[in-house]
Design a protein around this motif. Structure first.
Motif, PDB file in Angstrom:
ATOM      1  N   GLN A 189       0.800  -1.208   0.094  1.00 52.36           N
ATOM      2  CA  GLN A 189      -0.097  -0.036   0.039  1.00 52.36           C
ATOM      3  C   GLN A 189       0.848   1.332  -0.284  1.00 52.36           C
ATOM      4  O   GLN A 189       0.663   2.145  -0.854  1.00 52.36           O
ATOM      5  CB  GLN A 189      -0.957  -0.151   1.354  1.00 52.36           C
ATOM      6  N   LYS A 190       1.779   1.413   0.934  1.00 53.45           N
ATOM      7  CA  LYS A 190       2.555   2.634   1.057  1.00 53.45           C
ATOM      8  C   LYS A 190       3.397   2.544   0.202  1.00 53.45           C
ATOM      9  O   LYS A 190       3.769   3.550  -0.603  1.00 53.45           O
ATOM     10  CB  LYS A 190       3.153   2.846   2.457  1.00 53.45           C
ATOM     11  N   MET A 191       4.269   1.474  -0.232  1.00 49.47           N
ATOM     12  CA  MET A 191       5.267   1.790  -1.150  1.00 49.47           C
ATOM     13  C   MET A 191       4.938   1.818  -2.405  1.00 49.47           C
ATOM     14  O   MET A 191       5.449   2.214  -3.557  1.00 49.47           O
ATOM     15  CB  MET A 191       6.197   0.475  -1.289  1.00 49.47           C
ATOM     16  N   ARG A 192       3.710   1.255  -2.779  1.00 50.04           N
ATOM     17  CA  ARG A 192       3.066   1.261  -4.054  1.00 50.04           C
ATOM     18  C   ARG A 192       2.610   2.776  -4.512  1.00 50.04           C
ATOM     19  O   ARG A 192       2.731   3.168  -5.523  1.00 50.04           O
ATOM     20  CB  ARG A 192       1.701   0.434  -4.385  1.00 50.04           C
ATOM     21  N   ALA A 193       2.072   3.369  -3.516  1.00 48.74           N
ATOM     22  CA  ALA A 193       1.728   4.886  -3.541  1.00 48.74           C
ATOM     23  C   ALA A 193       2.926   5.783  -3.835  1.00 48.74           C
ATOM     24  O   ALA A 193       2.951   6.493  -4.627  1.00 48.74           O
ATOM     25  CB  ALA A 193       0.975   5.396  -2.298  1.00 48.74           C
ATOM     26  N   LEU A 194       4.187   5.431  -3.437  1.00 46.11           N
ATOM     27  CA  LEU A 194       5.233   6.121  -3.629  1.00 46.11           C
ATOM     28  C   LEU A 194       5.660   5.792  -5.109  1.00 46.11           C
ATOM     29  O   LEU A 194       6.397   6.735  -5.824  1.00 46.11           O
ATOM     30  CB  LEU A 194       6.339   5.692  -2.561  1.00 46.11           C
ATOM     31  N   GLY A 195       5.745   4.521  -5.329  1.00 49.48           N
ATOM     32  CA  GLY A 195       5.956   4.124  -6.776  1.00 49.48           C
ATOM     33  C   GLY A 195       5.061   4.944  -7.882  1.00 49.48           C
ATOM     34  O   GLY A 195       5.811   5.315  -8.957  1.00 49.48           O
ATOM     35  N   LYS A 196       3.770   5.214  -7.563  1.00 48.56           N
ATOM     36  CA  LYS A 196       2.992   6.102  -8.527  1.00 48.56           C
ATOM     37  C   LYS A 196       3.626   7.555  -8.435  1.00 48.56           C
ATOM     38  O   LYS A 196       3.672   8.004  -9.591  1.00 48.56           O
ATOM     39  CB  LYS A 196       1.580   5.990  -8.113  1.00 48.56           C
ATOM     40  N   LYS A 197       4.076   7.863  -7.355  1.00 48.38           N
ATOM     41  CA  LYS A 197       4.569   9.298  -7.339  1.00 48.38           C
ATOM     42  C   LYS A 197       5.983   9.359  -8.042  1.00 48.38           C
ATOM     43  O   LYS A 197       6.163  10.311  -8.723  1.00 48.38           O
ATOM     44  CB  LYS A 197       4.844   9.734  -5.904  1.00 48.38           C
ATOM     45  N   ILE A 198       6.939   8.460  -8.004  1.00 52.84           N
ATOM     46  CA  ILE A 198       8.102   8.300  -8.650  1.00 52.84           C
ATOM     47  C   ILE A 198       7.761   8.422 -10.258  1.00 52.84           C
ATOM     48  O   ILE A 198       8.566   8.618 -10.916  1.00 52.84           O
ATOM     49  CB  ILE A 198       8.974   7.211  -8.181  1.00 52.84           C
ATOM     50  N   GLU A 199       6.855   7.527 -10.540  1.00 51.98           N
ATOM     51  CA  GLU A 199       6.477   7.701 -12.017  1.00 51.98           C
ATOM     52  C   GLU A 199       6.552   9.240 -12.796  1.00 51.98           C
ATOM     53  O   GLU A 199       6.764   9.126 -13.970  1.00 51.98           O
ATOM     54  CB  GLU A 199       4.974   6.925 -12.547  1.00 51.98           C
ATOM     55  N   GLY A 200       6.139  10.069 -11.956  1.00 51.05           N
ATOM     56  CA  GLY A 200       6.030  11.395 -12.494  1.00 51.05           C
ATOM     57  C   GLY A 200       7.225  12.191 -12.123  1.00 51.05           C
ATOM     58  O   GLY A 200       7.438  13.198 -11.793  1.00 51.05           O
ATOM     59  N   ILE A 201       8.374  11.348 -11.948  1.00 51.69           N
ATOM     60  CA  ILE A 201       9.776  12.068 -11.666  1.00 51.69           C
ATOM     61  C   ILE A 201      10.259  12.977 -12.382  1.00 51.69           C
ATOM     62  O   ILE A 201      10.782  13.994 -11.755  1.00 51.69           O
ATOM     63  CB  ILE A 201      10.949  10.908 -11.294  1.00 51.69           C
ATOM     64  N   LYS A 219      11.799  19.993  -4.331  1.00 53.17           N
ATOM     65  CA  LYS A 219      11.301  20.126  -2.955  1.00 53.17           C
ATOM     66  C   LYS A 219      10.431  18.759  -2.987  1.00 53.17           C
ATOM     67  O   LYS A 219      10.128  18.055  -1.881  1.00 53.17           O
ATOM     68  CB  LYS A 219      10.578  21.449  -2.897  1.00 53.17           C
ATOM     69  N   GLU A 220       9.480  18.459  -4.082  1.00 54.22           N
ATOM     70  CA  GLU A 220       8.692  17.283  -4.086  1.00 54.22           C
ATOM     71  C   GLU A 220       9.448  15.841  -3.969  1.00 54.22           C
ATOM     72  O   GLU A 220       8.817  15.088  -3.318  1.00 54.22           O
ATOM     73  CB  GLU A 220       7.630  17.466  -5.401  1.00 54.22           C
ATOM     74  N   ALA A 221      10.675  16.035  -4.637  1.00 51.11           N
ATOM     75  CA  ALA A 221      11.439  14.801  -4.768  1.00 51.11           C
ATOM     76  C   ALA A 221      11.779  14.641  -3.285  1.00 51.11           C
ATOM     77  O   ALA A 221      11.722  13.433  -2.652  1.00 51.11           O
ATOM     78  CB  ALA A 221      12.544  14.720  -5.633  1.00 51.11           C
ATOM     79  N   LEU A 222      12.224  15.430  -2.524  1.00 54.68           N
ATOM     80  CA  LEU A 222      12.714  15.600  -1.477  1.00 54.68           C
ATOM     81  C   LEU A 222      11.699  14.658  -0.358  1.00 54.68           C
ATOM     82  O   LEU A 222      11.871  14.139   0.381  1.00 54.68           O
ATOM     83  CB  LEU A 222      13.191  16.558  -0.530  1.00 54.68           C
ATOM     84  N   VAL A 223      10.273  15.265  -0.469  1.00 52.52           N
ATOM     85  CA  VAL A 223       9.347  14.659   0.176  1.00 52.52           C
ATOM     86  C   VAL A 223       9.153  13.298  -0.125  1.00 52.52           C
ATOM     87  O   VAL A 223       8.859  12.510   1.002  1.00 52.52           O
ATOM     88  CB  VAL A 223       7.810  15.776  -0.063  1.00 52.52           C
ATOM     89  N   VAL A 224       9.279  12.804  -0.971  1.00 52.13           N
ATOM     90  CA  VAL A 224       9.088  11.598  -1.619  1.00 52.13           C
ATOM     91  C   VAL A 224      10.065  10.568  -1.200  1.00 52.13           C
ATOM     92  O   VAL A 224       9.998   9.587  -0.390  1.00 52.13           O
ATOM     93  CB  VAL A 224       9.131  11.258  -3.039  1.00 52.13           C
ATOM     94  N   ILE A 225      11.293  11.073  -1.076  1.00 47.10           N
ATOM     95  CA  ILE A 225      12.670  10.386  -0.554  1.00 47.10           C
ATOM     96  C   ILE A 225      12.298  10.299   1.225  1.00 47.10           C
ATOM     97  O   ILE A 225      12.580   9.464   1.647  1.00 47.10           O
ATOM     98  CB  ILE A 225      14.018  11.182  -0.895  1.00 47.10           C
ATOM     99  N   ASN A 226      11.921  11.330   1.979  1.00 44.64           N
ATOM    100  CA  ASN A 226      11.475  11.223   3.210  1.00 44.64           C
ATOM    101  C   ASN A 226      10.522  10.234   3.483  1.00 44.64           C
ATOM    102  O   ASN A 226      10.709   9.642   4.593  1.00 44.64           O
ATOM    103  CB  ASN A 226      11.253  12.613   3.629  1.00 44.64           C
TER     104      ASN A 226
END
Length: 145
Positions: A66-78, A84-91
């Motif tokens: 659930q959580k990592m999949r949601a991050l995977g979707k965010k990373i698709e728009g890398i 700043k947005e990338a740092l939020v995802v990294i955190n």
């Protein structure tokens, strides 16, 4: 970190190939049999071990799927992400990885009163062996459509 990446990769591979809960339950049953055999659990150990392990496994599944999949979707728009947005995802990734680690630490702590330290190490080896076999089987069969 390498093991975490492998587990995440395996989780995504399983989620891509799994056909509903039936496939997940089938894999869970195979994993249970494999671990039971590898650890040579007594009936008393098994009665105490499986509730603790299943709670751990469910939490790991939740975090990975659930959580990592949601991050995977965010990373698709890398490519359109700001720093700043990338740092939020990294955190967020670091937070989830820490949750996975703490969940594992809690499991080990709980198991110390249930099974021997040698069996705890055998558990880690059995999980890794099972995941490797599952990944190898997936690679041999290829993705199902």
């Amino acid at each position: 970190m390498k093991n975490l990446f492998t587990l995440i990769l395996l989780a995504f591979a399983l989620s891509a190939s799994a056909q509903g809960n039936d496939k997940r339950e089938q894999i869970k049953a195979l994993k249970t049999a494999f671990i039971t055999t590898e650890l040579s659990l007594t009936s008393d150990e098994a009665a105490k071990f499986w509730p603790v392990y299943n709670a751990f496994d469910e939490k790991q599944f939740e975090l990975k799927h659930q959580k990592m999949r949601a991050l995977g979707k965010k990373i698709e728009g890398i490519d359109s992400m700001s720093d700043k947005e990338a740092l939020v995802v990294i955190n967020q990734m670091e937070d989830y990885e820490e949750e996975l680690f703490q969940n594992r630490r809690k499991l080990v702590s709980s198991l110390k009163s249930i099974i021997s330290p040698v069996k705890i190490l055998k558990l880690k080896k059995a999980e890794d062996d099972f995941n490797r076999k599952l990944l190898r089987q997936y690679k041999e069969k290829g993705p199902r459509k």
